[in-house]
Design an enzyme around this catalytic site. Sequence first.
Site, short mmCIF file in Angstrom:
data_model
loop_
_atom_site.label_atom_id
_atom_site.label_comp_id
_atom_site.label_asym_id
_atom_site.label_seq_id
_atom_site.Cartn_x
_atom_site.Cartn_y
_atom_site.Cartn_z
N ASN A 1 6.04 -1.91 -0.74
CA ASN A 1 5.54 -1.14 0.39
C ASN A 1 4.33 -1.89 0.95
O ASN A 1 3.29 -1.92 0.30
CB ASN A 1 5.15 0.26 -0.08
N TRP A 2 4.52 -2.49 2.10
CA TRP A 2 3.43 -3.31 2.66
C TRP A 2 2.34 -2.48 3.32
O TRP A 2 1.31 -3.02 3.73
CB TRP A 2 4.01 -4.33 3.66
N LYS A 3 2.60 -1.18 3.52
CA LYS A 3 1.61 -0.31 4.16
C LYS A 3 1.20 -0.92 5.51
O LYS A 3 2.02 -1.56 6.16
CB LYS A 3 0.42 -0.08 3.23
N HIS B 1 4.90 9.43 1.19
CA HIS B 1 3.88 8.66 0.46
C HIS B 1 2.56 9.43 0.48
O HIS B 1 2.24 10.09 1.47
CB HIS B 1 3.71 7.28 1.11
N GLU C 1 -0.34 8.55 0.97
CA GLU C 1 -1.22 8.22 2.10
C GLU C 1 -0.80 8.98 3.36
O GLU C 1 -1.65 9.35 4.18
CB GLU C 1 -1.22 6.70 2.32
N GLU D 1 4.21 8.23 -8.04
CA GLU D 1 3.01 7.43 -7.80
C GLU D 1 1.78 8.31 -8.02
O GLU D 1 1.41 9.08 -7.12
CB GLU D 1 2.99 6.89 -6.36
N GLY E 1 -3.74 1.41 -5.69
CA GLY E 1 -4.76 0.51 -5.17
C GLY E 1 -6.03 0.47 -5.98
O GLY E 1 -7.05 -0.07 -5.54
N SER F 1 -0.56 0.37 -8.79
CA SER F 1 -1.15 -0.79 -9.46
C SER F 1 -0.17 -1.56 -10.35
O SER F 1 -0.56 -2.07 -11.41
CB SER F 1 -2.40 -0.39 -10.24
N GLY G 1 2.66 -1.84 -4.06
CA GLY G 1 1.86 -2.00 -2.85
C GLY G 1 1.29 -3.41 -2.77
O GLY G 1 2.00 -4.37 -2.42
N GLY G 2 0.02 -3.55 -3.13
CA GLY G 2 -0.71 -4.81 -2.98
C GLY G 2 0.04 -6.04 -3.48
O GLY G 2 0.09 -7.07 -2.80
O1 LIG Z 1 1.18 3.04 -3.03
C1 LIG Z 1 1.78 2.17 -3.62
C2 LIG Z 1 3.15 1.79 -3.25
O2 LIG Z 1 3.72 2.71 -2.38
C3 LIG Z 1 1.14 1.43 -4.74
O3 LIG Z 1 0.17 0.61 -4.23
P1 LIG Z 1 -0.57 -0.48 -5.19
O4 LIG Z 1 0.54 -1.21 -5.89
O5 LIG Z 1 -1.35 -1.33 -4.25
O6 LIG Z 1 -1.39 0.31 -6.15
#
Ligand SMILES: O=C(CO)COP(=O)(O)O
Length: 256
Positions: free
Chosen positions: A12-14, A99, A101, A169, A175, A214, A235-236
């Site tokens: 997920n590149w957000k 998600h 967020e 999650e 993050g 993470s 994510g990251g």
């Molecule tokens: O929210 C995430 C994937 O949707 C997880 O993000 P991180 O891997 O950056 O913690």
Amino acid sequence: MTPDVRPLVAGNWKMNGTRASLDQIKAIAEGVQGPLSEKVETLICPPATLLYVATALCTDSPLQIGAQDCHQNASGAHTGDLSAEMIADCFGTHVIVGHSERRTDHAETDHLVRAKAEAAYAADLTAVICIGETADERKSGQTLDILKRQLAGSVPDGATAERTVIAYEPVWAIGTGLTPTVADVAEAHAFLRAELIKRFGDVGKKMRLLYGGSVKPSNAKELMAVDNVDGALIGGASLKAADFLAIYQVYEELTA
Ligand SMILES: O=C(CO)COP(=O)(O)O
């Protein structure tokens, strides 16, 4: 892992990524070619601006491309929104819904997330439905209650194993570099599996349950080896092809 369930490694590149990042998609698309791709599915969800170009880069690769959200309606006067049909029209195969967020930034409720998942099904997309507790909810011992409520509220009655992926999650792990212990992940995923089987019977045995929060090359093997963990939502670490591929490759050993 779950017997007879094909894992999914998803990124997920957000709100990250410009045209320059297409090189990373290209590298991932190339890196996932080979025998392991028969055992493990892969997916990258870039920002919507890159969706169409990204799918064009993957025509000869098993890498699937998805979106990060969709509107619950198929079309209409919803400025700034994206419909599931539009994602399918760009050859997207999946859409992330609910998600944390989006739940926080856009006040999305379980009810809305369920409607978005239904919109995804109507467009023949797979819905990646996210749930997870906050730090306060975990501290006060409410984790399983929250997961139960979010799962019941966010997953449509018509969910099938082919078109539904659940991503657990924990909000506090996203993050932050923090992850739950392996025992905590095992407990949450076993609980979610039992809830899915209660509601969907055999279909619930086959729905994929991803862990997200993470996930990195250094912790992926121990997290992906947990019972009922059928892949990762990253994510990251999915922004860099080398990291995403290193996480994917832990399945070389896990599926050997
Ligand atoms: O929210 C995430 C994937 O949707 C997880 O993000 P991180 O891997 O950056 O913690």
